[in-house]
Design a protein around this motif. Sequence first.
Motif, PDB file in Angstrom:
ATOM      1  N   ALA A 110     -11.384  14.268  12.371  1.00 16.70           N
ATOM      2  CA  ALA A 110     -12.011  15.057  13.433  1.00 16.70           C
ATOM      3  C   ALA A 110     -11.559  14.591  14.808  1.00 16.70           C
ATOM      4  CB  ALA A 110     -13.534  14.967  13.325  1.00 16.70           C
ATOM      5  N   ALA A 111     -11.166  13.334  14.891  1.00 14.95           N
ATOM      6  CA  ALA A 111     -10.654  12.783  16.147  1.00 14.95           C
ATOM      7  C   ALA A 111      -9.143  12.963  16.265  1.00 14.95           C
ATOM      8  CB  ALA A 111     -11.002  11.298  16.251  1.00 14.95           C
ATOM      9  N   GLY A 112      -8.531  13.651  15.294  1.00  9.55           N
ATOM     10  CA  GLY A 112      -7.101  13.907  15.342  1.00  9.55           C
ATOM     11  C   GLY A 112      -6.254  12.779  14.817  1.00  9.55           C
ATOM     12  N   LEU A 113      -6.839  11.892  13.996  1.00 14.48           N
ATOM     13  CA  LEU A 113      -6.117  10.740  13.471  1.00 14.48           C
ATOM     14  C   LEU A 113      -5.957  10.865  11.966  1.00 14.48           C
ATOM     15  CD1 LEU A 113      -7.997   7.986  15.505  1.00 14.48           C
ATOM     16  CD2 LEU A 113      -5.743   8.944  15.985  1.00 14.48           C
ATOM     17  N   ASN A 114      -4.885  10.275  11.456  1.00 13.46           N
ATOM     18  CA  ASN A 114      -4.586  10.361  10.036  1.00 13.46           C
ATOM     19  C   ASN A 114      -4.514   8.952   9.452  1.00 13.46           C
ATOM     20  OD1 ASN A 114      -3.711  10.881   7.467  1.00 13.46           O
ATOM     21  ND2 ASN A 114      -1.688  11.624   8.060  1.00 13.46           N
ATOM     22  N   PRO A 115      -5.535   8.538   8.683  1.00 11.94           N
ATOM     23  CA  PRO A 115      -5.536   7.184   8.133  1.00 11.94           C
ATOM     24  C   PRO A 115      -4.787   7.053   6.816  1.00 11.94           C
ATOM     25  CG  PRO A 115      -7.573   8.262   7.561  1.00 11.94           C
ATOM     26  CD  PRO A 115      -6.777   9.262   8.383  1.00 11.94           C
ATOM     27  N   SER A 116      -4.224   8.114   6.315  1.00 14.00           N
ATOM     28  CA  SER A 116      -3.695   8.100   4.951  1.00 14.00           C
ATOM     29  C   SER A 116      -2.441   7.244   4.811  1.00 14.00           C
ATOM     30  CB  SER A 116      -3.386   9.524   4.495  1.00 14.00           C
ATOM     31  OG  SER A 116      -2.385  10.113   5.309  1.00 14.00           O
ATOM     32  N   LEU A 117      -1.763   6.935   5.910  1.00 13.58           N
ATOM     33  CA  LEU A 117      -0.520   6.179   5.825  1.00 13.58           C
ATOM     34  C   LEU A 117      -0.733   4.678   5.723  1.00 13.58           C
ATOM     35  CD1 LEU A 117       1.575   8.082   8.524  1.00 13.58           C
ATOM     36  CD2 LEU A 117       1.517   8.447   6.053  1.00 13.58           C
ATOM     37  N   THR A 118      -1.952   4.219   5.845  1.00 11.45           N
ATOM     38  CA  THR A 118      -2.194   2.778   5.907  1.00 11.45           C
ATOM     39  C   THR A 118      -2.208   2.115   4.550  1.00 11.45           C
ATOM     40  OG1 THR A 118      -4.600   2.962   5.744  1.00 11.45           O
ATOM     41  CG2 THR A 118      -3.615   3.178   7.944  1.00 11.45           C
ATOM     42  N   GLY A 119      -2.529   2.859   3.506  1.00  8.40           N
ATOM     43  CA  GLY A 119      -2.660   2.252   2.190  1.00  8.40           C
ATOM     44  C   GLY A 119      -3.975   1.529   2.008  1.00  8.40           C
ATOM     45  N   GLU A 120      -4.864   1.569   2.999  1.00 13.30           N
ATOM     46  CA  GLU A 120      -6.163   0.917   2.920  1.00 13.30           C
ATOM     47  C   GLU A 120      -7.267   1.957   2.812  1.00 13.30           C
ATOM     48  OE1 GLU A 120      -7.236  -1.966   2.500  1.00 13.30           O
ATOM     49  OE2 GLU A 120      -5.642  -3.363   3.067  1.00 13.30           O
TER      50      GLU A 120
END
Length: 215
Positions: free
Chosen positions: A100-110
Amino acid sequence: MNRAVVYRSASVVLNYPDDDTLALRGIVRRALDESAPRAAAAFAPLLDWWEQTPTEDVQRAYVDVFDMSKRHALYLSYWTDGDTRRRGQVLVDFTQRYRAAGLNPSLTGELPDHLPLVLEFASSRPDEGAALLQEYRASLELIRIALVERDSPYAGVLAAVCATLPGASPQDRQQAMALATTGPPRESVGLDPYDPRLLPMAAPAMTAPVVTGGR
């Protein structure tokens, strides 16, 4: 105190101390000295230890503290929900907040509740991030207390993060557990603007989605 600098610095140093992370200790120290002197004193034991200790020993200690012991788990919802079905929905909620804040956490592996990831989010989205940290204040305090009991140099980093939030930190584990029941203080947690000087500290773990013409 520039709280965003504290959050960004904590996000960096709580990640696994590979060569790239350890190389940032000077930048972290200078940023804190300039923008958050009280937090700088809390980070100093860890940064000093990094400078005085062989890399292999620093890395071994990190794994021993954070990966081999659930007493210091950096996954915030682990402390509130454990390995339950409810935790799955909680992790989805974390991801939805980031997106919702325009961020993508999927690349972290965590997992999305991993504290370094949450702190990075807080540093770039102060209001939403601070509210999220405050929701999981009990988790933060339990991690802090466990690190103090272990006499870990990472304890000061958690203390600095907790000090940015409203209300006094609990003195012991029993008081911290009570926070999970009664809830943390609900004062305003507005932050200073994000300090762009910290942007070069590390490659961002979360990225804004890329929109193409036609990751």
